[in-house]
Design an enzyme around this catalytic site. Structure first.
Site, PDB file in Angstrom:
ATOM      1  N   ASP A   1     -26.064 -30.623  27.171  1.00 17.26           N
ATOM      2  CA  ASP A   1     -24.962 -30.545  28.148  1.00 17.26           C
ATOM      3  C   ASP A   1     -25.441 -29.997  29.493  1.00 17.26           C
ATOM      4  O   ASP A   1     -26.379 -29.199  29.552  1.00 17.26           O
ATOM      5  CB  ASP A   1     -23.855 -29.638  27.580  1.00 17.26           C
ATOM      6  CG  ASP A   1     -22.544 -29.840  28.321  1.00 17.26           C
ATOM      7  OD1 ASP A   1     -22.365 -30.923  28.917  1.00 17.26           O
ATOM      8  OD2 ASP A   1     -21.715 -28.917  28.315  1.00 17.26           O
TER       9      ASP A   1
ATOM     10  N   HIS B   1     -27.920 -37.636  34.625  1.00 14.63           N
ATOM     11  CA  HIS B   1     -28.209 -38.287  33.336  1.00 14.63           C
ATOM     12  C   HIS B   1     -29.603 -38.893  33.352  1.00 14.63           C
ATOM     13  O   HIS B   1     -30.323 -38.840  32.358  1.00 14.63           O
ATOM     14  CB  HIS B   1     -27.153 -39.346  33.037  1.00 14.63           C
ATOM     15  CG  HIS B   1     -25.772 -38.765  32.936  1.00 14.63           C
ATOM     16  ND1 HIS B   1     -25.464 -37.770  32.040  1.00 14.63           N
ATOM     17  CD2 HIS B   1     -24.641 -39.004  33.645  1.00 14.63           C
ATOM     18  CE1 HIS B   1     -24.188 -37.436  32.194  1.00 14.63           C
ATOM     19  NE2 HIS B   1     -23.672 -38.161  33.167  1.00 14.63           N
TER      20      HIS B   1
ATOM     21  N   LEU C   1     -41.285 -37.068  12.149  1.00 12.85           N
ATOM     22  CA  LEU C   1     -40.010 -36.544  12.650  1.00 12.85           C
ATOM     23  C   LEU C   1     -38.942 -37.620  12.528  1.00 12.85           C
ATOM     24  O   LEU C   1     -39.178 -38.772  12.877  1.00 12.85           O
ATOM     25  CB  LEU C   1     -40.165 -36.158  14.137  1.00 12.85           C
ATOM     26  CG  LEU C   1     -38.874 -35.809  14.883  1.00 12.85           C
ATOM     27  CD1 LEU C   1     -38.297 -34.483  14.391  1.00 12.85           C
ATOM     28  CD2 LEU C   1     -39.124 -35.727  16.396  1.00 12.85           C
TER      29      LEU C   1
HETATM   30  C1  IPE Z   1     -20.567 -33.069  24.681  1.00 10.94           C
HETATM   31  O1  IPE Z   1     -20.577 -32.790  26.015  1.00 10.94           O
HETATM   32  C2  IPE Z   1     -21.029 -34.458  24.445  1.00 10.94           C
HETATM   33  C3  IPE Z   1     -22.439 -34.701  24.709  1.00 10.94           C
HETATM   34  C4  IPE Z   1     -23.334 -33.840  25.096  1.00 10.94           C
HETATM   35  C5  IPE Z   1     -22.861 -36.035  24.480  1.00 10.94           C
HETATM   36  P1  IPE Z   1     -19.260 -32.916  26.924  1.00 10.94           P
HETATM   37  O2  IPE Z   1     -19.668 -32.446  28.267  1.00 10.94           O
HETATM   38  O3  IPE Z   1     -18.702 -34.255  26.804  1.00 10.94           O
HETATM   39  O4  IPE Z   1     -18.296 -31.888  26.206  1.00 10.94           O
HETATM   40  P2  IPE Z   1     -16.996 -31.172  26.777  1.00 10.94           P
HETATM   41  O5  IPE Z   1     -16.117 -32.230  27.303  1.00 10.94           O
HETATM   42  O6  IPE Z   1     -17.456 -30.229  27.839  1.00 10.94           O
HETATM   43  O7  IPE Z   1     -16.457 -30.453  25.578  1.00 10.94           O
HETATM   44  C1  IPE Z   2     -23.998 -33.999  29.093  1.00 15.36           C
HETATM   45  O1  IPE Z   2     -23.880 -33.645  30.406  1.00 15.36           O
HETATM   46  C2  IPE Z   2     -24.248 -35.448  28.931  1.00 15.36           C
HETATM   47  C3  IPE Z   2     -23.128 -36.178  28.337  1.00 15.36           C
HETATM   48  C4  IPE Z   2     -21.977 -35.673  28.009  1.00 15.36           C
HETATM   49  C5  IPE Z   2     -23.314 -37.573  28.139  1.00 15.36           C
HETATM   50  P1  IPE Z   2     -22.475 -33.696  31.137  1.00 15.36           P
HETATM   51  O2  IPE Z   2     -22.366 -35.006  31.799  1.00 15.36           O
HETATM   52  O3  IPE Z   2     -21.377 -33.325  30.224  1.00 15.36           O
HETATM   53  O4  IPE Z   2     -22.690 -32.590  32.239  1.00 15.36           O
HETATM   54  P2  IPE Z   2     -21.639 -31.503  32.688  1.00 15.36           P
HETATM   55  O5  IPE Z   2     -21.216 -30.758  31.445  1.00 15.36           O
HETATM   56  O6  IPE Z   2     -20.520 -32.241  33.309  1.00 15.36           O
HETATM   57  O7  IPE Z   2     -22.405 -30.668  33.628  1.00 15.36           O
HETATM   58 MG    MG Z   3     -20.501 -31.520  29.740  1.00 14.38          MG
END
Ligand code: IPE
Ligand code: IPE
Ligand code: MG
Length: 612
Positions: free
Chosen positions: A381, A398, A490
């Site tokens: 995240d 990303h 792995l």
């Molecule tokens: C969780 O992250 C999903 C992934 C890392 C793929 P999100 O950023 O979507 O989660 P929330 O919305 O903060 O809970």
């Molecule tokens: C996690 O990073 C990746 C996915 C959920 C796909 P985010 O895109 O949720 O990044 P933040 O949490 O908004 O910073």
């Molecule tokens: Mg996020």
């Protein structure tokens, strides 16, 4: 002695694109005579069966053409088996089925005594195609024998997607493997399917004179009802006003479906020329259908030579130019007896690279084997916030995050972790805008296609549901699962379109199904039974669940497997993380005491109290 399928260095040179200005050298010149003959037969079959397709394949780089002929010859052979007038439907079905089954056996054996299958098997193995995705299309051809009737366009489209799209996809994979991707943006997939629908409708209109006498009217009822009497007229071979109007409407519809001006955006220019020329040829074909009048029901109309030349001559020039500027990847020699679907672990092992060292030379910590987790799962995240912090659009975060994924794999291999699971895209992430979703899924696809992970001793698995995912990504993930299934160091499970509740709901449905089928007695369902019905029943429980990015929640991730996981939260955004953070997480884990509901060890407590 050279095997029938190996390429020498000279062959490979011959197969490479020629320097600018010179025609591309013939790619089959160094092959064994039987393989050359097999490809030549495919070439002739394609030219005779479908001159338009043949002309399009000529726009491909020389090294890819034999693969194009092999694929199209296979389509033609199957069509002929399904349509041959000398046999009853049951017999024709049996012939298609026998051919399909023989192809499976030939793929496993890596060769064939049938020339078309010989060429197809060679193409599939040489270019690492996944012919299993053609299975559905071949079954559909077999079922065509019984005659088709479509109530509406949805049914018609489903048939087209099942029967035609997988073949076109194989051609696209061929380009991709050669390094000239026909990759479609996620939001262009519908355009692509509609384009293929347009091609299919053009074919159906062209072939009315052969289909109708066999009792096949491959247009949906929904399209026919608007023209009273048209079905009878067509079936009787009568050219009426209703028929003329129907044809006019159908050609207009096909033209509209073929106009997908943005579909080829971002494609390699050479690949885009093939698509654009296909559209031009089909539009000319539709003109020929429109002007044929009553003759349409007597013979298949063709655009004139002048019209075809006007389209093809400049396309050939442009294609030659585009390919001469591209350096294509030509696959190495095929290993005799090794098939794409059954990799030989012994030969593969020798080829595995060790992971590249950390840029600062950091080494993994020494952790006692009984303190090591078996399974680490990561919620990756913070990509969006990482980008925002730098004034960049979220998609950039990303893209940057893919480096951290590689770092985790390297770190896991170096420390001997057997299972690593990464949360890449959740069922809730569809709430984001298309641009962001596209970038996330493209980054995943890119990582699978070109990632340095491909040559490591990593078994790749995908957990999640195919719904709404681009077909190309699903195919790539399935292909990688098959390709890497014998690797052992792995197991990397990537969760894409994954939701914990979705997983539990589907598992419950699978259990209910088993109960209804009488395979299991609902009164005795236990946790083990539930676990056996999960999508990956062999996936072990998570020992350590780590989330980056500073949030303290699990966001629908692995509720079944992580009930007793040790939790670890760190503040850094995902793109800033590297393998040292994984090692740090594992080190902290190794100091935790896990109890799984048991009372704390009394010896430990009394020792601690005594020392105070
Ligand atoms: C969780 O992250 C999903 C992934 C890392 C793929 P999100 O950023 O979507 O989660 P929330 O919305 O903060 O809970
Ligand atoms: C996690 O990073 C990746 C996915 C959920 C796909 P985010 O895109 O949720 O990044 P933040 O949490 O908004 O910073
Ligand atoms: Mg996020």
């Amino acid at each position: 002695m050279r095997t029938t399928t190996q390429l020498t260095t000279a062959d490979r040179k011959a197969a490479l694109p020629a320097p600018q200005g010179r025609p591309i050298a013939r790619s089959l010149s160094g092959e064994a005579p039987d393989l050359r003959a097999a490809y030549r037969l495919c070439q002739r079959t394609t030219r005779q069966h479908d001159p338009g397709i043949y002309a399009l394949i000529q726009l491909m780089p020389a090294v890819l053409r034999p693969g194009g002929w092999a694929l199209w010859a296979a389509v033609s052979v199957l069509d002929d088996l399904a349509d041959s007038r000398d046999a009853e439907p049951a017999e024709r079905e049996a012939r298609v089925e026998a051919w399909t089954r023989a192809l499976q056996d030939d793929l496993a054996a890596g060769t064939s005594t049938d020339p078309v299958r010989h060429a197809l098997v060679d193409t599939a193995l040489r270019w690492h195609l996944d012919p299993s995705s053609l299975q559905g299309a071949m079954t559909s051809t077999r079922e065509d024998v019984r005659g088709r009737r479509f109530a509406d366009w949805d049914q018609w489209r489903a048939w087209c997607t099942e029967a035609v799209v997988p073949w076109v996809d194989q051609l696209r994979h061929l380009f991709e493997q050669a390094g000239a991707p026909m990759t479609l943006r996620l939001d262009r997939h519908k355009d692509y399917e509609q384009f293929v629908d347009g091609a299919q409708l053009t074919d159906i209109l062209t072939d009315l004179s052969t289909d109708l006498p066999q009792g096949d009217l491959l247009l949906p009822h929904e399209a026919l009802v608007a023209f009273p009497g048209v079905e009878d007229d067509l079936r009787q071979g009568r050219w009426s006003r209703a028929v003329a109007e129907l044809i006019g409407e159908m050609t207009a519809l096909a033209r509209q479906w073929l106009s997908q001006p943005t579909m080829t955006r971002g494609m390699h220019p050479g690949a885009a020329i093939v698509f654009d020329t296909a559209a031009d040829l089909m539009r000319a074909q539709l003109d020929a259908v429109d002007t044929a009048g009553p003759a349409l029901l007597k013979r298949a109309p063709r655009p004139s030579l002048v019209v075809r030349t006007r389209i093809l001559a400049p396309a050939r020039l442009r294609a030659t130019m585009a390919w001469s500027l591209t350096s294509l990847t030509v696959p190495g020699p095929r290993r005799p007896g090794v098939t794409s679907s059954r990799p030989c672990p012994a030969t593969e092992e020798a080829a595995f690279r060790p992971p590249p060292p950390h840029r600062d030379g950091a080494r993994p910590p020494q952790i006692a084997a009984d303190q090591m987790p078996s399974h680490v799962a990561i919620i990756m995240d913070g990509n969006g916030r990482w980008a925002n912090q730098r004034g960049l659009p979220r998609p950039e975060g990303h893209r940057a995050g893919t480096a951290a994924v590689r770092e985790m794999v390297y770190g896991a291999l170096e420390t001997g972790l057997p299972h690593l699971t990464l949360y890449a895209f959740s069922t809730e992430n569809w709430k984001r805008d298309t641009e962001e979703i596209t970038t996330i899924l493209e980054a995943i696809q890119h990582g699978l296609d070109e990632g340095p992970i491909r040559d490591l001793d990593v078994r790749q698995r995908w957990l999640g549901h195919p719904d709404k995912l681009p077909e190309e990504l699903v195919q790539t993930m399935r292909r990688e699962e098959r390709r890497t299934r014998n690797r052992t160091a792995l197991t990397l499970t990537v969760c894409i379109n994954y939701g914990g509740r979705d997983e539990i709901t589907r598992t419950a449905a699978a259990l209910a199904q088993a109960a209804r089928a009488g395979e299991i007695d609902p009164r005795f369902i236990g946790e083990d039974d539930f676990a056996r019905h999960l999508p990956h029943p062999d996936m072990p429980d998570v020992d350590l669940l780590w989330r980056t990015g500073g949030e303290h929640r699990t966001s629908n991730f692995l509720p079944w497997h992580a009930t007793y996981a040790e939790l670890h939260f760190t503040p850094h955004y995902w793109p800033d993380v590297d393998r040292r953070d994984l090692w740090q997480a594992i080190t902290e884990y190794s100091r935790r005491q896990r109890r799984h509901g048991a009372a704390p060890l009394t010896t430990t407590r009394s020792t601690v109290q005594a020392s105070r």
